[in-house]
Scaffold this motif. Structure first.
Motif, PDB file in Angstrom:
ATOM      1  N   LYS A   2       1.062  -1.147   0.165  1.00 51.57           N
ATOM      2  CA  LYS A   2       0.057   0.057   0.111  1.00 51.57           C
ATOM      3  C   LYS A   2       0.814   1.191  -0.033  1.00 51.57           C
ATOM      4  CE  LYS A   2      -3.601  -2.258   2.650  1.00 51.57           C
ATOM      5  NZ  LYS A   2      -4.700  -2.164   1.615  1.00 51.57           N
ATOM      6  N   LYS A   3       0.665   2.250  -0.906  1.00 53.37           N
ATOM      7  CA  LYS A   3       1.185   3.459  -0.792  1.00 53.37           C
ATOM      8  C   LYS A   3       0.569   4.457  -0.307  1.00 53.37           C
ATOM      9  CE  LYS A   3       4.231   1.977  -4.783  1.00 53.37           C
ATOM     10  NZ  LYS A   3       4.443   2.471  -6.109  1.00 53.37           N
ATOM     11  N   GLY A   4       0.891   4.903   1.174  1.00 54.26           N
ATOM     12  CA  GLY A   4       0.269   6.099   1.563  1.00 54.26           C
ATOM     13  C   GLY A   4       0.795   7.401   1.247  1.00 54.26           C
ATOM     14  N   PHE A   5       1.801   7.498   0.289  1.00 51.96           N
ATOM     15  CA  PHE A   5       2.274   8.742  -0.153  1.00 51.96           C
ATOM     16  C   PHE A   5       1.703   9.673  -0.940  1.00 51.96           C
ATOM     17  CE2 PHE A   5       5.270  11.500  -2.549  1.00 51.96           C
ATOM     18  CZ  PHE A   5       6.129  12.033  -1.532  1.00 51.96           C
ATOM     19  N   ILE A  39      20.460  -7.724   6.175  1.00 48.17           N
ATOM     20  CA  ILE A  39      20.204  -8.978   5.459  1.00 48.17           C
ATOM     21  C   ILE A  39      19.443  -8.884   4.059  1.00 48.17           C
ATOM     22  CG2 ILE A  39      19.533 -11.418   5.774  1.00 48.17           C
ATOM     23  CD1 ILE A  39      19.941 -10.970   8.659  1.00 48.17           C
ATOM     24  N   ASP A  40      19.758  -9.352   2.995  1.00 47.24           N
ATOM     25  CA  ASP A  40      19.123  -9.111   1.915  1.00 47.24           C
ATOM     26  C   ASP A  40      17.837 -10.171   1.910  1.00 47.24           C
ATOM     27  OD1 ASP A  40      17.904  -8.428  -0.511  1.00 47.24           O
ATOM     28  OD2 ASP A  40      19.808  -8.720  -1.674  1.00 47.24           O
ATOM     29  N   ASP A  41      16.660  -9.763   2.113  1.00 53.65           N
ATOM     30  CA  ASP A  41      15.602 -10.896   2.265  1.00 53.65           C
ATOM     31  C   ASP A  41      14.429 -10.287   1.355  1.00 53.65           C
ATOM     32  OD1 ASP A  41      15.040  -8.973   4.283  1.00 53.65           O
ATOM     33  OD2 ASP A  41      14.615 -10.023   5.632  1.00 53.65           O
ATOM     34  N   VAL A  42      14.673  -9.408   0.581  1.00 52.49           N
ATOM     35  CA  VAL A  42      13.653  -8.555  -0.067  1.00 52.49           C
ATOM     36  C   VAL A  42      13.122  -9.573  -1.236  1.00 52.49           C
ATOM     37  CG1 VAL A  42      13.114  -6.444  -1.518  1.00 52.49           C
ATOM     38  CG2 VAL A  42      14.671  -6.461   0.540  1.00 52.49           C
ATOM     39  N   VAL A  43      11.798  -9.600  -1.212  1.00 45.92           N
ATOM     40  CA  VAL A  43      11.143 -10.158  -2.235  1.00 45.92           C
ATOM     41  C   VAL A  43      10.042  -9.251  -2.770  1.00 45.92           C
ATOM     42  CG1 VAL A  43       9.327 -11.848  -2.657  1.00 45.92           C
ATOM     43  CG2 VAL A  43      11.124 -12.478  -0.807  1.00 45.92           C
ATOM     44  N   TYR A  44      10.050  -9.165  -4.286  1.00 49.25           N
ATOM     45  CA  TYR A  44       9.391  -8.280  -4.948  1.00 49.25           C
ATOM     46  C   TYR A  44       8.102  -8.873  -5.458  1.00 49.25           C
ATOM     47  CZ  TYR A  44      13.523  -5.240  -4.552  1.00 49.25           C
ATOM     48  OH  TYR A  44      14.604  -4.537  -4.033  1.00 49.25           O
ATOM     49  N   GLY A  48       7.074  -5.093  -9.387  1.00 52.97           N
ATOM     50  CA  GLY A  48       8.476  -4.666  -8.630  1.00 52.97           C
ATOM     51  C   GLY A  48       8.355  -4.009  -7.099  1.00 52.97           C
ATOM     52  N   ASN A  49       7.336  -4.153  -6.587  1.00 54.74           N
ATOM     53  CA  ASN A  49       7.053  -3.464  -5.380  1.00 54.74           C
ATOM     54  C   ASN A  49       7.405  -4.411  -4.232  1.00 54.74           C
ATOM     55  OD1 ASN A  49       5.870  -1.249  -6.005  1.00 54.74           O
ATOM     56  ND2 ASN A  49       3.928  -2.120  -6.148  1.00 54.74           N
TER      57      ASN A  49
END
Length: 509
Positions: A2-5, A39-44, A48-49
């Protein structure tokens, strides 16, 4: 995700780009290249979010009651919006103990250290120097929410930069306000002051009227004069009630030692920290400002005021009971107390217009400057609330989630946060009708708090504690009857030398 920006790009604010922030380098920290150690645990996802799956973050906050109640409302709203993705768990502790607890947790108990720390922007350099924080800009960029530092008050976000890296976002700023018995001034045909000379003249006039038995006052019962009607006007009786003091203050008040004493220095050309991050308060300009505080109790032939505004050596929270009993016309309280103070006056004078008619609110701007033509005369010393990411938050996904939450706080520091009496650091929130300008609490009291452009915080320095504490000692001595024989210049110089010695000892470790 969710993008609250908010759609900030719709606003034409290109002129607000912070050249003073971009490229800012702290001049009191050893410049070192920062590398992302998370720790690189990022999932997209397919767009691409970053994917957040029930991320839980613990936040420690300096906000205590009543601010903690308002802050928790904002956090609860965030948790609802990001349900199943990000959840923030707040913990609140006094500013006087939480910093020590934070340092101890990070170094000795990292498993129980917070992921997010909500403190003060002026302490960021010290926290960074102690290896407690990580830069937030790296994770704001990865969050892909369109963050831009130029959307914040330059005075506040500049303190968040260390060695060209942004270590937090300013949420709001606050200081002390002057509350004035507008009804008493009007009854005695006295105008509300707008500068130092006027303030002193008003106080002198009140004292002289009281001495002659001509001063009209009203309020709750005093200790010596009884009245059953809070609305009933009476003449002040000095033989029964003693010497009249229009503006009681105490060096023990947080309002004095944390805000007023710095403001009088700034408004008269002084500074507390130099470009090297070292103490700079041992100057003629600062001494000239502090003379105002000494004159407050002991006026001389050269002071602007002819009469003492306050009894010396009072205890903490001086003047509150006198203010409501009508035995004084002014008193200091925290900006965050605006709701309490206006609510009490509304209750006391419900049948007579409440606070709107009977109590005025004045910010410090221009009120303590001996020369109002100077650019610094309008300065107000304040505290900047700032949210940061703690290095013990190791997961890169969690750090990105923390950055999103911190940005959400900045975007939503109007609304209920306005009730707490804080001015938003976000320039967009400041211009928002929904979040700020149409807020009932802004209209009732926050609109009188001044502009964030007036607010100056202590420049971020690794020697924050040494400088702040030594200056507070100097203030107490300037205002103490036991130190009247000491010149203000000598008091400042002695404390400056002690501060430099502490800094030297620290550097030798």
């Amino acid at each position: 995700m969710k993008k609250g920006f908010m759609k900030w790009m719709l606003f034409s604010i290109a002129s607000l780009i912070l050249s003073s922030c971009n490229g800012n380098t702290s001049n009191n920290s050893t410049i070192k290249e920062w590398k992302d150690d998370s720790i690189d645990d990022v999932v997209y996802d397919e767009n691409g979010n970053v994917v957040f799956d029930n991320i839980e973050l613990n936040m420690w906050s300096v906000c205590t009651n009543p601010d903690s109640v308002y802050q928790d409302q904002i956090i609860n709203k965030f948790n609802e919006i990001y349900k199943g993705q990000i959840k923030v768990n707040p913990y609140h502790e006094s500013r006087y103990s939480i910093y020590g607890a934070l340092a101890q947790a990070v170094t000795q108990d990292p498993e129980n250290a917070p992921d997010i720390f909500y403190g003060y922007g002026e302490k960021i350099a010290a926290l960074e120097n102690n290896d407690i924080l990580v830069p937030i800009d790296t994770y704001l960029e990865k969050a892909n929410i369109g963050f831009d530092a130029s959307y914040f008050e330059p005075n506040l976000i500049s303190a968040c930069f260390v060695n060209d890296k942004l270590y937090g976002l300013p949420i709001s700023v606050d200081s002390t306000m002057i509350f004035v018995r507008k009804d008493i001034l009007e009854k005695n045909e006295i105008a509300i002051p707008t500068n130092y000379v006027e303030l002193m003249n008003v106080c002198d006039t009140l004292v002289e009227k009281a001495d002659k038995g001509e001063l009209w006052v009203r309020g709750n019962n005093s200790s010596n004069v009884s009245t059953d009607d809070v609305y009933k006007w009476r003449k002040y009786v000095p033989d029964l009630e003693g010497q009249y003091y229009p503006f009681p203050i105490s060096s023990g008040d947080m309002w004095v030692n944390a805000y007023l004493s710095q403001t009088v220095a700034l408004q008269n050309g002084g500074e507390l920290v130099n470009e090297e991050g070292k103490p700079a308060y041992n100057t003629e300009e600062v001494a000239k400002g502090l003379q105002i505080l000494r004159d407050w109790f002991w006026p001389t032939d050269t002071s602007v005021n002819r009469h003492a505004l306050s009894k010396p050596d009072l205890n903490y929270d001086a003047g509150i009971s006198e203010f409501y009993s009508g035995m004084s016309a002014f008193y200091l309280d925290g900006a965050w107390s605006g709701y309490k103070d206006t609510a009490l006056m509304d209750s006391m004078y419900a049948a007579d217009g409440g606070s709107l008619k009977n109590m005025g609110i004045m910010n410090f701007g221009n009120l303590f400057a001996l020369d109002n033509s100077k650019s610094y005369a309008n300065s107000i010393f304040g505290d900047s609330h700032t949210a940061t990411i703690v290095k013990t938050c190791k997961s890169r996904t969690e750090r990105i989630a923390a950055a999103i939450f911190i940005n959400y706080l900045a975007e939503n520091c109007g609304d209920v946060w306005t009730q707490a009496g804080h001015l938003p650091a976000s320039l967009i929130v400041q211009s928002s009708d929904d979040l700020y300008l149409n807020n009932q609490y802004y209209k009732k009291y926050v609109q009188y708090y001044g502009s964030t452009t007036q607010y100056k915080i202590l420049p971020s320095t690794i020697y924050y504690d040494e400088i702040y504490e030594s200056y507070q000692v100097a203030i107490k001595q300037v205002m103490a009857s036991t130190y009247r024989s000491k010149t203000i210049t000598s008091i400042l110089e002695n404390n400056y030398q002690d501060c430099m010695l502490r800094i030297s000892d620290r550097e030798d470790l």
